[in-house]
Design a protein around this motif. Sequence first.
Motif, short mmCIF file in Angstrom:
data_model
loop_
_atom_site.label_atom_id
_atom_site.label_comp_id
_atom_site.label_asym_id
_atom_site.label_seq_id
_atom_site.Cartn_x
_atom_site.Cartn_y
_atom_site.Cartn_z
N GLU A 12 83.72 57.79 -77.43
CA GLU A 12 84.59 57.06 -77.42
C GLU A 12 84.96 57.54 -78.60
N PRO A 13 86.91 57.95 -78.51
CA PRO A 13 87.72 58.17 -79.38
C PRO A 13 87.31 56.89 -80.56
N ALA A 14 87.91 56.48 -81.70
CA ALA A 14 87.38 55.71 -82.77
C ALA A 14 89.33 54.52 -82.75
N LYS A 15 88.85 53.78 -81.79
CA LYS A 15 90.44 53.32 -82.05
C LYS A 15 90.33 51.65 -83.16
N GLN A 16 89.31 51.56 -83.09
CA GLN A 16 88.40 50.65 -84.05
C GLN A 16 89.45 50.02 -85.54
N PRO A 17 89.14 49.36 -86.04
CA PRO A 17 90.64 49.43 -87.31
C PRO A 17 89.62 49.71 -88.39
N GLY A 18 89.71 50.30 -89.15
CA GLY A 18 89.14 51.13 -90.54
C GLY A 18 89.62 52.12 -91.02
N ASN A 19 89.34 52.75 -92.59
CA ASN A 19 89.32 54.09 -92.88
C ASN A 19 88.81 54.82 -92.09
N VAL A 20 89.55 55.53 -92.09
CA VAL A 20 88.65 57.13 -90.97
C VAL A 20 88.18 57.66 -91.85
N ARG A 21 89.69 58.22 -92.95
CA ARG A 21 88.75 59.00 -94.01
C ARG A 21 88.07 58.80 -94.89
N PHE A 22 87.60 57.67 -95.07
CA PHE A 22 87.12 57.26 -96.22
C PHE A 22 85.40 56.98 -95.20
N ALA A 23 85.30 56.87 -94.28
CA ALA A 23 84.71 56.30 -92.65
C ALA A 23 83.68 58.18 -92.90
N LEU A 24 84.70 58.97 -92.95
CA LEU A 24 84.32 60.63 -92.35
C LEU A 24 83.87 61.06 -93.80
N THR A 25 84.74 60.97 -94.44
CA THR A 25 83.62 61.28 -96.93
C THR A 25 82.67 61.15 -96.87
N SER A 26 82.15 59.29 -96.67
CA SER A 26 80.99 58.45 -96.66
C SER A 26 79.78 59.53 -95.69
N LEU A 27 79.88 60.33 -94.64
CA LEU A 27 79.61 60.65 -93.74
C LEU A 27 78.80 62.62 -93.59
N THR A 28 79.90 61.94 -94.51
CA THR A 28 79.42 63.91 -95.15
C THR A 28 78.85 64.01 -96.07
N SER A 29 78.64 63.19 -96.83
CA SER A 29 77.01 63.08 -98.36
C SER A 29 75.96 62.96 -97.09
N LEU A 30 75.72 62.25 -96.52
CA LEU A 30 74.43 62.54 -95.72
C LEU A 30 74.18 64.11 -94.98
N PHE A 31 75.74 64.39 -94.27
CA PHE A 31 75.08 65.51 -94.39
C PHE A 31 74.70 66.71 -95.06
N PHE A 32 75.18 66.21 -96.30
CA PHE A 32 75.05 66.89 -97.25
C PHE A 32 73.02 67.16 -97.98
N ILE A 33 72.55 66.00 -97.96
CA ILE A 33 72.19 65.12 -97.95
C ILE A 33 69.97 65.78 -97.14
N TRP A 34 70.73 66.36 -96.13
CA TRP A 34 69.03 66.03 -94.91
C TRP A 34 69.72 67.27 -95.29
N GLY A 35 70.51 68.38 -95.41
CA GLY A 35 70.37 69.45 -95.62
C GLY A 35 69.33 69.74 -96.78
N PHE A 36 69.89 69.05 -98.08
CA PHE A 36 69.51 68.85 -99.49
C PHE A 36 67.13 69.03 -98.50
N ILE A 37 67.08 67.84 -97.89
CA ILE A 37 65.51 67.45 -98.08
C ILE A 37 65.37 68.41 -96.98
N THR A 38 65.84 69.13 -96.35
CA THR A 38 64.91 69.93 -94.89
C THR A 38 64.78 70.95 -95.85
N CYS A 39 65.53 71.56 -97.00
CA CYS A 39 64.93 72.36 -97.68
C CYS A 39 64.27 72.73 -98.22
N LEU A 40 63.60 71.94 -98.65
CA LEU A 40 62.62 71.26 -100.20
C LEU A 40 61.36 71.45 -99.36
#
Length: 419
Positions: A12-40
């Motif tokens: 469902e589209p995000a309609k709640q208040p909040g800084n979407v750009r900040f949220a996406l930046t935070s989530l991007t770090s998760l994609f990096f770290i699980w790729g990092f761990i899997t490759c190890l």
Amino acid sequence: MATAPVMVTEAEPAKQPGNVRFALTSLTSLFFIWGFITCLNDILIPYLQLLFDLSYTQAMLVQFCFFGAYFVVSVPAGMLVGRIGYQSGIVTGLLVAGAGCLLFYPAAAIQVYGLFLFALFVLASGITILQVAANPYVSVLGKPETASSRLTMTQAFNSLGTTVAPFFGAWLIFSGMDVSADTQVSSTSVQLPYLLLAASLIVLAIIFAWIKLPKLGQKDRSNPVHLQGSAWQYRHLVLGAVGIFVYVGAEVGIGSFLVSYLSMPHIGGMSEAQAAHYIAWYFGGAMLGRFIGAAAMQKINAGKALAFNAVCAVFLLAITILSEGKLAMWSLLLVGLCNSIMFPTIFSLAIHGLKQHTSQGSGILCLAIVGGAVLPLLQGVLADTFGVQQAFLLPLLCYIYIAYYGLKGCIPQSTAEQS
């Protein structure tokens, strides 16, 4: 490296208040770290093989336990995230993964291979929960029509993690060792890397528990939806699940054998520490190919692009099996470039036209990631029986199937239409 598809509530589209750009930046770090761990894992396999004097089959239990967690945990993870929401699901996944990393310390201290495998299963369980929560979260943080571009961007950071990890792993795990038959491998070499990872994951969990993000992902149980039919009735989905199974198995199998293969005298003739750095070329090719593919596939049919990449991978693996030296080495590394578009393309082709069964179809595809547990183990058996180089015949056969799926198998058709 492949990431688990969405298998929880319909987005469902995000309609709640909040800084979407900040949220996406935070989530991007998760994609990096699980790729990092899997490759190890690709660094961990030759290390454990030397430490415990394992056969190739025994060493591939690393991937069996890691990717087996996707099969065991995916459905419960989807149910959990449906109850607690995306943000709490991310925090839970980070804490479970952190606990798995901490288990590496006692495993190394008492030198028990089974405890290493258990630690990997716990770690992978946390990453599975993390993926089940983070993938759909990214897709709903913004306009629906730009969801694909957001996921592509975050997937690129996942590939960045798989590209950087080999240098980190080789430096810390194989640091100072010119591994030979007469060299003792220290069992404590993995303690520091995984303690650092555990600390990073726990800090991230605290940050994600504290920051304010849009509250999304919880199922509305007051109005249950009853669907007729099943995603299993769609032939192109079932064949697509097989495609995900063989693709993940081939990608993981090749990465798992890279260090051992490049260390062979008639191929690369290098030490394990030197060979570990070349894993970055394999996954770096996938990262580069994703950027190229994102632009090229706007004008090229997805099925044909998939088939083309798969045929290229078949030829490269044939060269790898039949040749020696630098030609065999670089032919195998270039398969990473061919892998780039395969997972997202197979996934999108498989769920096309499923309509109300899309969520169920996504869950089926998520379970198919267990190919990363099964096929590398089978490749290990072949390597013990016929040799590492000849064992690459198994991923070659996998890419032949993927070429078929891109040309014929992906055409949408339900079993009802067949009858």
